[in-house]
Design a protein around this motif. Structure first.
Motif, PDB file in Angstrom:
ATOM      1  N   ILE A   1       0.835  -1.203   0.000  1.00  0.00           N
ATOM      2  CA  ILE A   1       0.000   0.000   0.000  1.00  0.00           C
ATOM      3  C   ILE A   1       0.870   1.254   0.000  1.00  0.00           C
ATOM      4  CG2 ILE A   1      -1.773   1.278   1.274  1.00  0.00           C
ATOM      5  CD1 ILE A   1      -2.742  -1.365   2.412  1.00  0.00           C
TER       6      ILE A   1
ATOM      7  N   VAL B   1       1.284   5.124   0.730  1.00  0.00           N
ATOM      8  CA  VAL B   1       0.731   6.190   1.564  1.00  0.00           C
ATOM      9  C   VAL B   1       1.242   7.517   1.027  1.00  0.00           C
ATOM     10  CG1 VAL B   1       0.732   7.216   3.870  1.00  0.00           C
ATOM     11  CG2 VAL B   1       0.490   4.740   3.600  1.00  0.00           C
TER      12      VAL B   1
ATOM     13  N   SER C   1       1.914  10.926   8.309  1.00  0.00           N
ATOM     14  CA  SER C   1       1.675   9.561   7.861  1.00  0.00           C
ATOM     15  C   SER C   1       1.948   8.516   8.925  1.00  0.00           C
ATOM     16  CB  SER C   1       2.553   9.265   6.634  1.00  0.00           C
ATOM     17  OG  SER C   1       3.920   9.264   6.988  1.00  0.00           O
TER      18      SER C   1
ATOM     19  N   LEU D   1      -1.085   6.332  10.165  1.00  0.00           N
ATOM     20  CA  LEU D   1      -1.606   5.519   9.078  1.00  0.00           C
ATOM     21  C   LEU D   1      -0.643   4.382   8.754  1.00  0.00           C
ATOM     22  CD1 LEU D   1      -3.667   4.951   6.884  1.00  0.00           C
ATOM     23  CD2 LEU D   1      -2.566   6.702   5.468  1.00  0.00           C
TER      24      LEU D   1
ATOM     25  N   THR E   1      -3.390   5.320  -1.157  1.00  0.00           N
ATOM     26  CA  THR E   1      -4.203   6.023  -0.170  1.00  0.00           C
ATOM     27  C   THR E   1      -4.021   7.521  -0.344  1.00  0.00           C
ATOM     28  OG1 THR E   1      -2.492   6.097   1.550  1.00  0.00           O
ATOM     29  CG2 THR E   1      -3.911   4.141   1.494  1.00  0.00           C
TER      30      THR E   1
ATOM     31  N   ALA F   1      -5.166  11.239   1.507  1.00  0.00           N
ATOM     32  CA  ALA F   1      -5.733  11.848   2.704  1.00  0.00           C
ATOM     33  C   ALA F   1      -6.071  13.323   2.508  1.00  0.00           C
ATOM     34  CB  ALA F   1      -4.793  11.690   3.886  1.00  0.00           C
TER      35      ALA F   1
ATOM     36  N   ALA G   1      -7.854   4.412  -2.092  1.00  0.00           N
ATOM     37  CA  ALA G   1      -8.654   4.624  -0.889  1.00  0.00           C
ATOM     38  C   ALA G   1      -8.558   6.100  -0.518  1.00  0.00           C
ATOM     39  CB  ALA G   1      -8.160   3.756   0.257  1.00  0.00           C
ATOM     40  N   SER G   2      -9.687   6.696  -0.171  1.00  0.00           N
ATOM     41  CA  SER G   2      -9.756   8.128   0.108  1.00  0.00           C
ATOM     42  C   SER G   2     -10.302   8.377   1.503  1.00  0.00           C
ATOM     43  CB  SER G   2     -10.647   8.815  -0.934  1.00  0.00           C
ATOM     44  OG  SER G   2     -11.093  10.067  -0.472  1.00  0.00           O
ATOM     45  N   ILE G   3      -9.839   9.467   2.124  1.00  0.00           N
ATOM     46  CA  ILE G   3     -10.264   9.775   3.486  1.00  0.00           C
ATOM     47  C   ILE G   3     -11.619  10.467   3.545  1.00  0.00           C
ATOM     48  CG2 ILE G   3      -9.264  12.092   3.715  1.00  0.00           C
ATOM     49  CD1 ILE G   3      -8.185  11.066   6.512  1.00  0.00           C
TER      50      ILE G   3
ATOM     51  N   GLN H   1     -13.644   4.503   0.763  1.00  0.00           N
ATOM     52  CA  GLN H   1     -13.709   5.841   1.351  1.00  0.00           C
ATOM     53  C   GLN H   1     -14.083   5.728   2.815  1.00  0.00           C
ATOM     54  OE1 GLN H   1     -15.822   9.211  -0.701  1.00  0.00           O
ATOM     55  NE2 GLN H   1     -16.983   9.301   1.220  1.00  0.00           N
TER      56      GLN H   1
ATOM     57  N   LEU I   1     -10.321   5.573   7.822  1.00  0.00           N
ATOM     58  CA  LEU I   1      -9.776   5.143   6.533  1.00  0.00           C
ATOM     59  C   LEU I   1      -9.245   3.713   6.618  1.00  0.00           C
ATOM     60  CD1 LEU I   1      -8.886   5.710   3.636  1.00  0.00           C
ATOM     61  CD2 LEU I   1      -6.825   6.805   4.549  1.00  0.00           C
TER      62      LEU I   1
ATOM     63  N   ILE J   1     -10.420   0.282   4.643  1.00  0.00           N
ATOM     64  CA  ILE J   1      -9.466  -0.522   3.853  1.00  0.00           C
ATOM     65  C   ILE J   1      -9.534  -1.990   4.285  1.00  0.00           C
ATOM     66  CG2 ILE J   1      -7.017  -0.946   3.453  1.00  0.00           C
ATOM     67  CD1 ILE J   1      -6.606   2.099   3.563  1.00  0.00           C
TER      68      ILE J   1
END
Length: 501
Positions: free
Chosen positions: A251, A253, A260, A263, A432, A434, A461-463, A481, A492, A496
């Motif tokens: 993944i 970031v 970060s 996360l 991802t 953010a 993937a979105s925050i 999301q 988030l 995921i």
């Protein structure tokens, strides 16, 4: 000129969390770092932005450095009075040629320090569920290199003697010549049915374990870097690592390094390989004068509104610097866009008076408009490129609002080479995002590297909805999301996990 020093730092076996506290401190103070592919790229990123990073490994597009060239680089930079870190996989003194580097430095009359690391011969088996010693099974461990040519008369390893000694044998760099030394071990007395386990990329999310017997070791599908465990304990499977939800996922970031950490931690704890790609650098405003003037007038404001954790840190940090401590905020009430921003406020010992249920700028406006009374004034510290919806709607409703820029977001100049390699190899399984600025900057960086089409094909993937809208408009496929009532890092990550289960 101050005296230079070299730190021969053991990076550990692969998992960046296994570096020692001392090793991390050396990295964070380094002026020069020499590294190779056995060190996790995140560790190199721990060095200061001013640190000179010199790659001494073997990678396509780079001329491999010999040990003699690496030694010369150490001497050159330490002689210039610099703090130099030689970052080495595992432990510098366990098949890491650290002794040669230390000898070179000592002969040159230069200072050095050895920072031991966790060696892969112990860590990789542990992550594969294999204790190298176990009561009633094995009471001794031998660490040995399998790189030597056993047919030469001057070989330093007596494999037949190791076969007679028994116990647990852990072979480093032993993939290529495994058929030769397996035959010698059996000649020394180990049975062909002795369990073996080969752990590739041990302790990292891409770890793979191949199991078999000594007699079939040459048939196992394994590649370097691998630790090969031979002995009865290799038959044990006390697995705790491979069953994590995100095992096998890689993944990316995309956000500032400062933001970060949580996360990254949560994703790694769930088993993912995490590649940090800084897409945003937070910088001071062009001028602090407007901010300082409003800090001096803070007593006239009724509400202080924050739309991001960054605005909290930048504004309150400046206020404390000007007024001496956080009590300088006076009696102003505080409103934040969501719980993550409120958490940053609480870190300064302050309480948040208003958090909307809808964790977006629109939700903050709606909630604050219900709380405002006639004559109230609002102070809004913000990003230079922030959305205008909040200040515009407050003013349109007839209230006085003063805003000030407390930080700017800019795009970094480049992407770490290790990140580019991962994308080119097709190893990244999820992106991802953010913030919208993270999406914009990431897209610009990838297009500049000719990877725009590649990254658009990776699920994202979105925050939150604003970030999702930006990503979708730029051509990304947002599959995940965070819930609108939990626009946080934890929200988030939970989304995921639900998507990838």
């Amino acid at each position: 000129m101050s005296a230079g020093i070299a730190y021969l730092v053991g990076a550990g076996p692969g998992d960046p969390g296994l570096i020692t506290v001392r090793g991390m401190a050396c990295l964070r103070a380094a002026e020069v770092v020499l590294y190779d592919d056995l060190s996790h790229p995140d560790l190199v990123e721990e060095t200061p932005s001013s640190c000179e990073r010199i790659y001494v490994g073997k990678r396509a597009g780079f001329k491999a450095k010999s040990q003699e060239e690496t030694n010369a680089l150490l001497v050159e930079h330490v002689s210039q009075g610099k703090r130099v870190v030689r970052l080495k996989g595992g432990d510098p003194y366990v098949f890491g040629r650290g002794g040669e580097e230390a000898t070179t430095l000592m002969e040159a009359g230069l200072d050095f320090e050895v920072v031991p690391g966790v060696t892969s011969g112990f860590a990789a088996p542990a992550y594969a569920g294999i204790p190298v010693t176990h009561r009633g099974v094995s009471a001794q461990v031998t660490l040995v290199t399998g790189h030597e040519d056993q047919t030469k008369p001057n070989s330093q390893v007596d494999w037949e003697a190791l076969g007679r000694a028994g116990g647990t044998i852990v072979v480093y760099m032993g993939v290529g010549k495994r058929e030769q030394y397996a035959r010698l071990l059996m000649a020394g007395g180990l049975g062909s049915d002795t369990p073996v386990a080969a752990i590739t990329w041990g302790t990292r999310p891409e770890q793979r374990v191949a199991r078999g017997t000594l007699g079939s070791l040459h048939e196992l599908d394994i590649v370097n870097p691998a630790a090969i465990v031979i002995g009865a304990v290799a038959g044990m499977e006390l697995d705790w690592f491979s069953g994590k939800i995100l095992a096998g996922q890689a993944i990316a970031v995309t956000r500032t390094r400062e933001q970060s950490s949580e996360l990254v931690r949560l994703l790694r704890e769930s088993g993912a390989e995490v590649l940090e790609i800084p897409t945003i650098e937070i910088r001071a405003p062009e001028s602090w004068t407007p901010v300082d003037e409003l800090i001096g007038q803070i007593d006239r404001f009724n509400w202080l509104a924050f739309a991001s954790p960054n605005s909290v840190d930048r504004f309150l940090g400046r206020l404390i610097g000007k007024k001496g401590d956080v009590r300088g905020v006076g009696n102003v009430k505080i409103a934040t866009v969501g719980p993550a921003t409120a958490e940053r406020v609480s870190a300064y010992g302050l309480a948040t008076d208003l958090i909307p249920e809808n964790h977006k700028a629109e939700g903050l406006v709606d909630a604050l408009l219900e709380a405002l009374t006639v004559g109230d004034q609002v102070l809004y510290p913000r990003a230079e490129a922030g959305r205008e919806v909040f200040p515009e709607r407050i003013r349109e409703a007839g209230y006085s609002l003063e805003d000030c820029v407390v930080y700017r977001t800019v795009k970094p100049d480049s992407v770490p080479q290790i990140a580019l390699d991962r994308f080119k190899d097709g190893r990244i399984t999820l992106l991802t995002f953010a913030s919208s600025s993270a999406v914009w900057h990431f897209d610009e960086l990838m297009r500049a590297e000719g990877l725009g089409g590649t990254v658009h094909g990776i699920p994202a993937a979105s925050i939150g909805p604003t970030t999702t809208k930006t990503a979708t408009e730029l051509g990304y496929s947002v599959r995940v999301q965070a819930p609108e009532d939990q626009v946080t890092v934890q929200g988030l990550v939970d989304s995921i996990l639900g998507y990838l289960k």
